[in-house]
Motif scaffolding. Structure first.
Motif, PDB file in Angstrom:
ATOM      1  N   ASP A 134       0.768  -1.620   0.105  1.00  0.00           N
ATOM      2  CA  ASP A 134       0.330   0.312  -0.093  1.00  0.00           C
ATOM      3  C   ASP A 134       0.464   1.384   0.116  1.00  0.00           C
ATOM      4  O   ASP A 134       0.230   2.330  -0.890  1.00  0.00           O
ATOM      5  N   LEU A 135       1.661   1.400   0.879  1.00  0.00           N
ATOM      6  CA  LEU A 135       2.584   2.290   0.671  1.00  0.00           C
ATOM      7  C   LEU A 135       3.241   2.381  -0.361  1.00  0.00           C
ATOM      8  O   LEU A 135       4.098   3.506  -0.843  1.00  0.00           O
ATOM      9  N   ILE A 136       3.543   1.363  -0.834  1.00  0.00           N
ATOM     10  CA  ILE A 136       4.510   1.552  -2.240  1.00  0.00           C
ATOM     11  C   ILE A 136       4.341   2.068  -3.363  1.00  0.00           C
ATOM     12  O   ILE A 136       4.190   3.074  -4.098  1.00  0.00           O
ATOM     13  N   ALA A 137       2.824   1.716  -3.457  1.00  0.00           N
ATOM     14  CA  ALA A 137       1.514   1.755  -4.254  1.00  0.00           C
ATOM     15  C   ALA A 137       0.950   3.058  -4.864  1.00  0.00           C
ATOM     16  O   ALA A 137       1.502   4.334  -5.378  1.00  0.00           O
ATOM     17  N   TRP A 138       1.123   3.916  -2.825  1.00  0.00           N
ATOM     18  CA  TRP A 138       0.964   5.137  -3.029  1.00  0.00           C
ATOM     19  C   TRP A 138       2.410   6.604  -3.414  1.00  0.00           C
ATOM     20  O   TRP A 138       1.739   7.665  -4.096  1.00  0.00           O
ATOM     21  N   TYR A 139       3.260   5.531  -3.472  1.00  0.00           N
ATOM     22  CA  TYR A 139       4.616   6.407  -4.108  1.00  0.00           C
ATOM     23  C   TYR A 139       4.944   6.054  -5.105  1.00  0.00           C
ATOM     24  O   TYR A 139       5.056   7.458  -6.321  1.00  0.00           O
ATOM     25  N   VAL A 140       4.246   4.969  -6.172  1.00  0.00           N
ATOM     26  CA  VAL A 140       4.461   5.002  -7.327  1.00  0.00           C
ATOM     27  C   VAL A 140       3.719   6.103  -8.009  1.00  0.00           C
ATOM     28  O   VAL A 140       3.835   6.261  -8.566  1.00  0.00           O
ATOM     29  N   ARG A 141       1.742   6.633  -7.427  1.00  0.00           N
ATOM     30  CA  ARG A 141       1.444   7.307  -7.479  1.00  0.00           C
ATOM     31  C   ARG A 141       2.061   8.758  -7.441  1.00  0.00           C
ATOM     32  O   ARG A 141       0.855   9.834  -8.115  1.00  0.00           O
ATOM     33  N   ARG A 142       2.552   8.980  -6.937  1.00  0.00           N
ATOM     34  CA  ARG A 142       3.929  10.302  -6.517  1.00  0.00           C
ATOM     35  C   ARG A 142       4.331  10.286  -7.458  1.00  0.00           C
ATOM     36  O   ARG A 142       5.740  11.416  -7.748  1.00  0.00           O
ATOM     37  N   GLY A 143       4.341   9.258  -8.339  1.00  0.00           N
ATOM     38  CA  GLY A 143       5.607   9.110  -9.437  1.00  0.00           C
ATOM     39  C   GLY A 143       7.093   8.677  -9.329  1.00  0.00           C
ATOM     40  O   GLY A 143       7.983   8.556 -10.333  1.00  0.00           O
ATOM     41  N   TYR A 144       7.555   7.686  -8.545  1.00  0.00           N
ATOM     42  CA  TYR A 144       8.820   7.365  -8.046  1.00  0.00           C
ATOM     43  C   TYR A 144       8.231   6.039  -8.890  1.00  0.00           C
ATOM     44  O   TYR A 144       6.937   5.013  -9.371  1.00  0.00           O
ATOM     45  N   SER A 145       9.377   5.273  -8.970  1.00  0.00           N
ATOM     46  CA  SER A 145       9.540   3.646  -9.416  1.00  0.00           C
ATOM     47  C   SER A 145      10.637   2.737  -8.903  1.00  0.00           C
ATOM     48  O   SER A 145      11.161   3.010  -8.390  1.00  0.00           O
ATOM     49  N   ARG A 146       9.529   1.690  -9.179  1.00  0.00           N
ATOM     50  CA  ARG A 146      10.011   0.617  -8.291  1.00  0.00           C
ATOM     51  C   ARG A 146      11.402  -0.118  -9.534  1.00  0.00           C
ATOM     52  O   ARG A 146      11.359   0.292 -10.732  1.00  0.00           O
ATOM     53  N   THR A 147      12.212   0.050  -8.473  1.00  0.00           N
ATOM     54  CA  THR A 147      13.409  -0.651  -9.568  1.00  0.00           C
ATOM     55  C   THR A 147      13.751  -1.929  -9.787  1.00  0.00           C
ATOM     56  O   THR A 147      14.669  -2.629 -10.112  1.00  0.00           O
ATOM     57  N   GLY A 148      13.732  -3.097  -8.469  1.00  0.00           N
ATOM     58  CA  GLY A 148      13.793  -4.500  -7.723  1.00  0.00           C
ATOM     59  C   GLY A 148      15.219  -4.240  -7.331  1.00  0.00           C
ATOM     60  O   GLY A 148      15.458  -5.359  -7.498  1.00  0.00           O
ATOM     61  N   GLN A 149      15.805  -3.864  -7.094  1.00  0.00           N
ATOM     62  CA  GLN A 149      16.800  -3.409  -6.086  1.00  0.00           C
ATOM     63  C   GLN A 149      16.628  -3.620  -5.025  1.00  0.00           C
ATOM     64  O   GLN A 149      15.858  -2.736  -4.611  1.00  0.00           O
ATOM     65  N   THR A 150      16.855  -4.762  -4.464  1.00  0.00           N
ATOM     66  CA  THR A 150      16.828  -4.961  -2.857  1.00  0.00           C
ATOM     67  C   THR A 150      17.625  -4.615  -1.831  1.00  0.00           C
ATOM     68  O   THR A 150      18.843  -5.173  -2.669  1.00  0.00           O
ATOM     69  N   SER A 151      17.289  -4.803  -0.318  1.00  0.00           N
ATOM     70  CA  SER A 151      18.321  -4.708   0.657  1.00  0.00           C
ATOM     71  C   SER A 151      18.310  -5.270   1.496  1.00  0.00           C
ATOM     72  O   SER A 151      16.852  -5.522   1.531  1.00  0.00           O
ATOM     73  N   PRO A 152      18.816  -6.012   2.720  1.00  0.00           N
ATOM     74  CA  PRO A 152      17.913  -7.215   3.263  1.00  0.00           C
ATOM     75  C   PRO A 152      18.157  -5.935   4.655  1.00  0.00           C
ATOM     76  O   PRO A 152      18.348  -5.122   5.055  1.00  0.00           O
ATOM     77  N   PHE A 153      16.931  -6.325   5.390  1.00  0.00           N
ATOM     78  CA  PHE A 153      16.806  -5.764   6.205  1.00  0.00           C
ATOM     79  C   PHE A 153      17.992  -5.923   7.220  1.00  0.00           C
ATOM     80  O   PHE A 153      17.906  -7.310   7.699  1.00  0.00           O
ATOM     81  N   LEU A 173      13.593   2.995  -4.092  1.00  0.00           N
ATOM     82  CA  LEU A 173      12.103   3.188  -5.090  1.00  0.00           C
ATOM     83  C   LEU A 173      12.893   5.226  -5.733  1.00  0.00           C
ATOM     84  O   LEU A 173      13.747   4.914  -4.855  1.00  0.00           O
ATOM     85  N   THR A 174      12.669   5.286  -6.866  1.00  0.00           N
ATOM     86  CA  THR A 174      13.484   6.232  -7.603  1.00  0.00           C
ATOM     87  C   THR A 174      12.755   7.463  -7.506  1.00  0.00           C
ATOM     88  O   THR A 174      11.501   6.839  -8.807  1.00  0.00           O
ATOM     89  N   LYS A 175      12.744   8.405  -8.399  1.00  0.00           N
ATOM     90  CA  LYS A 175      12.022   9.834  -9.365  1.00  0.00           C
ATOM     91  C   LYS A 175      13.070  10.407  -9.973  1.00  0.00           C
ATOM     92  O   LYS A 175      13.971  10.948  -9.201  1.00  0.00           O
ATOM     93  N   LYS A 176      12.949  10.839 -10.988  1.00  0.00           N
ATOM     94  CA  LYS A 176      13.198  11.887 -11.496  1.00  0.00           C
ATOM     95  C   LYS A 176      12.788  12.814 -11.304  1.00  0.00           C
ATOM     96  O   LYS A 176      11.696  14.127 -10.917  1.00  0.00           O
ATOM     97  N   LEU A 177      14.075  14.087 -11.138  1.00  0.00           N
ATOM     98  CA  LEU A 177      13.183  15.147 -10.589  1.00  0.00           C
ATOM     99  C   LEU A 177      13.684  16.914 -11.547  1.00  0.00           C
ATOM    100  O   LEU A 177      13.553  17.780 -11.162  1.00  0.00           O
ATOM    101  N   ARG A 178      13.909  15.844 -12.328  1.00  0.00           N
ATOM    102  CA  ARG A 178      14.507  17.251 -13.664  1.00  0.00           C
ATOM    103  C   ARG A 178      14.447  16.141 -14.656  1.00  0.00           C
ATOM    104  O   ARG A 178      14.829  15.754 -14.593  1.00  0.00           O
TER     105      ARG A 178
END
Length: 178
Positions: A134-153, A173-178
């Motif tokens: 749900d949180l990832i989906a919220w960020y995606v709606r704000r223009g962020y992209s899932r990268t598939g790059q993961t790191s351990p908890f 998650l990343t987003k281009k700003l310009r």
């Protein structure tokens, strides 16, 4: 909070640490966090942060912990860290009873504006626990992209909480700003 009061954004200081820790904990842990939708109470117990961790962010070079106030009250916070060509966005917390009303959208937009205009970065980065769809989906709606790059908890490091499941990891998650 006065709904008509404008938001003010300022760098947090050491004097803000107790209020910031309380805010962050209330947004993510325990029963109080269930008043909002960002709770991690079902996947993590224990603390989300501590005074030492918050103070370290405040004092770190190229870092800014932003205190967000409305009507003189602390209502939210976020961390911005300048990392060369990108900025890192983290430690984002909104008072649980104020979540869902657009406050988070306004804060992330201001964080992106600051990173782009003040630091000149081209991209914003953040990490989110992958099971928080749900949180990832919220960020995606704000223009962020899932990268598939993961790191351990950081299992075993109680400063980040006590996991109630064994499949936690972070996704970039990343987003281009310009």
């Amino acid at each position: 909070m006065d709904a008509a009061a404008p938001l003010t954004f300022r760098p947090a200081t050491a004097a803000d640490v107790p209020a910031l820790v309380a805010l962050i904990e209330s947004a993510y842990r325990g029963d109080s966090s269930r008043a909002g939708w960002t709770t991690e109470a079902d996947i993590l117990e224990g603390q989300r942060t501590d005074p030492e961790g918050v103070l370290a962010v405040i004092r770190k070079a190229d870092s800014r912990l932003v205190a967000v106030e409305s009507g003189g009250e602390l209502v939210a916070c976020c961390q911005l860290e300048h990392r060369g060509e990108h900025a890192y966005f983290g430690m984002f917390a909104v008072r649980p009873k104020l979540q869902g009303g657009g406050l988070g959208k306004a804060i992330i937009a201001e964080a992106e504006r600051f990173a782009r205009d003040e630091w000149g970065v081209a991209e914003m980065h953040m990490t989110v626990i992958t099971v928080r769809e749900d949180l990832i989906a919220w960020y995606v709606r704000r223009g962020y992209s899932r990268t598939g790059q993961t790191s351990p908890f950081p299992y075993g490091d109680e400063r980040f909480g006590l996991p109630t499941r064994d499949d936690l990891e972070f996704e970039l998650l990343t987003k281009k700003l310009r």
